[in-house]
Design an enzyme around this catalytic site. Structure first.
Site, short mmCIF file in Angstrom:
data_model
loop_
_atom_site.label_atom_id
_atom_site.label_comp_id
_atom_site.label_asym_id
_atom_site.label_seq_id
_atom_site.Cartn_x
_atom_site.Cartn_y
_atom_site.Cartn_z
N GLY A 62 -14.45 -44.70 -37.20
CA GLY A 62 -13.96 -43.89 -38.31
C GLY A 62 -15.06 -42.99 -38.83
O GLY A 62 -16.08 -42.80 -38.18
N ALA A 63 -14.80 -42.48 -39.99
CA ALA A 63 -15.76 -41.58 -40.61
C ALA A 63 -17.02 -42.31 -41.04
O ALA A 63 -18.06 -41.71 -41.23
CB ALA A 63 -15.10 -40.90 -41.80
N TYR A 64 -16.93 -43.62 -41.18
CA TYR A 64 -18.00 -44.34 -41.86
C TYR A 64 -18.77 -45.32 -40.99
O TYR A 64 -19.65 -45.99 -41.45
CB TYR A 64 -17.42 -45.07 -43.07
CG TYR A 64 -16.45 -44.22 -43.82
CD1 TYR A 64 -16.90 -43.11 -44.52
CD2 TYR A 64 -15.09 -44.48 -43.80
CE1 TYR A 64 -16.02 -42.29 -45.19
CE2 TYR A 64 -14.20 -43.67 -44.47
CZ TYR A 64 -14.67 -42.57 -45.18
OH TYR A 64 -13.79 -41.76 -45.83
N GLY A 65 -18.42 -45.43 -39.75
CA GLY A 65 -19.13 -46.37 -38.89
C GLY A 65 -18.22 -46.88 -37.80
O GLY A 65 -17.06 -46.49 -37.71
N ASP B 124 -7.37 -44.95 -49.84
CA ASP B 124 -7.21 -44.34 -48.51
C ASP B 124 -6.17 -45.11 -47.70
O ASP B 124 -6.39 -45.47 -46.55
CB ASP B 124 -8.56 -44.31 -47.79
CG ASP B 124 -8.55 -43.40 -46.56
OD1 ASP B 124 -7.69 -42.49 -46.50
OD2 ASP B 124 -9.38 -43.60 -45.67
N VAL C 129 -16.29 -49.93 -35.51
CA VAL C 129 -15.68 -51.25 -35.62
C VAL C 129 -15.58 -51.84 -34.21
O VAL C 129 -15.13 -51.16 -33.28
CB VAL C 129 -14.27 -51.16 -36.27
CG1 VAL C 129 -13.66 -52.54 -36.39
CG2 VAL C 129 -14.35 -50.50 -37.64
N ILE D 13 -13.38 -50.89 -31.14
CA ILE D 13 -11.95 -50.69 -31.43
C ILE D 13 -11.70 -49.57 -32.41
O ILE D 13 -10.57 -49.16 -32.60
CB ILE D 13 -11.26 -51.98 -31.96
CG1 ILE D 13 -12.07 -52.63 -33.06
CG2 ILE D 13 -10.96 -52.94 -30.83
CD1 ILE D 13 -11.39 -53.84 -33.67
N GLY D 14 -12.72 -49.07 -33.03
CA GLY D 14 -12.47 -47.98 -33.96
C GLY D 14 -13.74 -47.26 -34.29
O GLY D 14 -14.79 -47.87 -34.43
P1 ADP Z 1 -13.06 -46.74 -41.09
O1 ADP Z 1 -13.79 -46.81 -42.36
O2 ADP Z 1 -13.89 -46.26 -39.98
O3 ADP Z 1 -11.75 -46.07 -41.21
P2 ADP Z 1 -11.56 -49.20 -40.67
O4 ADP Z 1 -11.91 -50.47 -41.36
O5 ADP Z 1 -10.34 -48.50 -41.11
O6 ADP Z 1 -12.85 -48.25 -40.72
O7 ADP Z 1 -11.47 -49.48 -39.12
C1 ADP Z 1 -11.24 -48.45 -38.18
C2 ADP Z 1 -10.14 -48.86 -37.24
O8 ADP Z 1 -10.49 -50.07 -36.56
C3 ADP Z 1 -8.82 -49.17 -37.94
O9 ADP Z 1 -8.04 -48.00 -38.09
C4 ADP Z 1 -8.18 -50.18 -37.02
O10 ADP Z 1 -7.49 -49.53 -35.96
C5 ADP Z 1 -9.37 -50.92 -36.45
N1 ADP Z 1 -9.60 -52.16 -37.23
C6 ADP Z 1 -10.21 -52.26 -38.42
N2 ADP Z 1 -10.25 -53.52 -38.87
C7 ADP Z 1 -9.66 -54.27 -37.92
C8 ADP Z 1 -9.37 -55.67 -37.78
N3 ADP Z 1 -9.73 -56.55 -38.73
N4 ADP Z 1 -8.73 -56.09 -36.67
C9 ADP Z 1 -8.39 -55.20 -35.72
N5 ADP Z 1 -8.60 -53.88 -35.79
C10 ADP Z 1 -9.24 -53.40 -36.87
MG MG Z 2 -9.94 -46.71 -41.85
#
Ligand code: ADP
Ligand code: MG
Length: 344
Positions: free
Chosen positions: A19-22, A142, A24, A16-17
């Site tokens: 990002g810069a750090y890993g 952030d 999700v 689902i995601g």
């Molecule tokens: P990063 O450090 O990569 O930015 P995030 O924790 O922001 O990591 O997660 C990346 C993306 O994944 C978020 O922008 C969001 O769209 C999705 N995401 C993160 N946590 C959740 C969650 N608990 N439930 C649903 N989607 C999530």
């Molecule tokens: Mg994020």
């Protein structure tokens, strides 16, 4: 073994995601009736004695915050150490799964956009969550629509905070561009990183909820500052922070823009609050706590207001206790039997 624990407990459904750090993932929690969770993988540098103390502490702080179960902070169900080599440890953070983030929510909002009463309710919840973090000395750093989750019932939950030091190590490993659009001017000038930086981001997000497009879309630190000054004007020399690389004179003087041009749909009280978020000088920027009492929220008639009135005061457990139990649910004691207990 740890890998097996994670494999047996969670079944990934979709990414689902990234990002810069890993990455999700959305996954099923097989031990809890198959509820959906969000698994966040982070890599941490391994030192001689195991995980860096800073990581253990940060996870302990997240665990500690979780014990309050604040309604506007995403639930952290578990923290697992997945695998470990000499060079890095893979951590998996297990969060409740929330349907969408604020970016998606705003994109999906039908014309003419999110109703002003809904924006007010969401802003109130956002500030409640932030006030909670700040009262526990956690600065988000952030805050942006991608890090704000919105449940199907319209509840706001802050995500992606509290691992700043883990992230700063990860930063070097990735080329993903981190957005500057919500960064406070003092961050762009590399001057300070205290709680007011989050209120600047709140201001940008508040405006974006009405505009349905970002307020300041800079392409570099200097370009971002220029975009900010186009709106708020170039600050006075007295307000310019000391000991920063960029002098105030690097920016051509220009008058502030009328705020109503930027957010024509925002009412008078909303605009007055917005201007207090967008104060260049962090010491004059409104706090989350003060913002909650701003007249803009006076007519807010929402369950959010009463629901969150309970005090979220800090409990007295020591950092030592919190640290030792940080990874406990996965049965992981990373630093071995002769682990040193951190001193406060
Ligand atoms: P990063 O450090 O990569 O930015 P995030 O924790 O922001 O990591 O997660 C990346 C993306 O994944 C978020 O922008 C969001 O769209 C999705 N995401 C993160 N946590 C959740 C969650 N608990 N439930 C649903 N989607 C999530
Ligand atoms: Mg994020």
């Amino acid at each position: 073994m740890d890998k097996e624990i994670v494999g047996q407990s969670y079944e990934p459904v979709a990414e689902i995601g990234e990002g810069a750090y890993g990455k999700v993932y959305k996954a099923r929690d097989l031990n809890n009736g198959g509820r959906f969770v969000a698994l966040k993988r982070v890599r941490v540098q391994t030192e001689e004695e195991g995980m860096p103390l800073s990581t253990i502490r940060e996870v302990a702080v997240l665990r500690q915050l979780e014990s309050f179960e604040h309604p506007n902070v995403v639930r952290l169900f578990d923290v697992c150490t997945v695998s470990r080599t000499d060079r890095e440890t893979k951590l998996t953070l297990v969060f409740e799964h929330v349907d969408q983030d604020l970016t998606t929510y705003l994109e999906k909002a039908p014309d003419p956009g999110v109703p002003p009463e809904t924006i007010k309710d969401m802003m109130y919840q956002l500030l409640q969550g932030l006030d909670f973090l700040h009262s526990h000395r956690v600065v988000h750093r952030d805050l942006k629509p991608q890090n704000i989750l919105v449940t199907s019932g319209g509840q706001i939950k802050l995500a992606d905070f509290g691992l700043a030091r883990i992230y700063s190590f990860q930063m070097a490993l990735t080329s993903v561009v981190v957005t500057l659009w919500y960064r406070a001017p003092e961050v762009l000038l590399q001057s300070s990183y205290a709680t007011p930086v989050d209120l600047w981001s709140v201001g940008c997000i508040f405006a974006e909820m009405f505009r349905r497009r970002p307020l300041f879309q800079g392409k570099s630190d200097v370009d971002q500052l220029g975009k900010i000054f186009d709106v708020v004007g170039v600050p006075s020399l007295e307000d310019w922070p000391q000991n920063v690389g960029l002098p105030q004179t690097a920016f051509a003087p220009r008058p502030p823009k009328p705020i109503e041009d930027l957010v024509p749909d925002m009412d008078e009280l909303g605009r007055s609050l917005l201007l207090q978020f967008l104060s260049f000088n962090p010491s004059r920027r409104i706090s989350a706590y003060a913002a909650l009492s701003h007249p803009y929220f006076l007519d807010l008639d929402s369950p959010s207001k009463n629901l969150y009135n309970q005090p979220f005061t800090s409990n007295k457990r020591s950092l030592e206790e919190r640290t030792t139990e940080a990874f406990s649910r996965c049965g992981v004691s990373d630093r071995g039997s002769d682990s040193k207990t951190p001193q406060n």
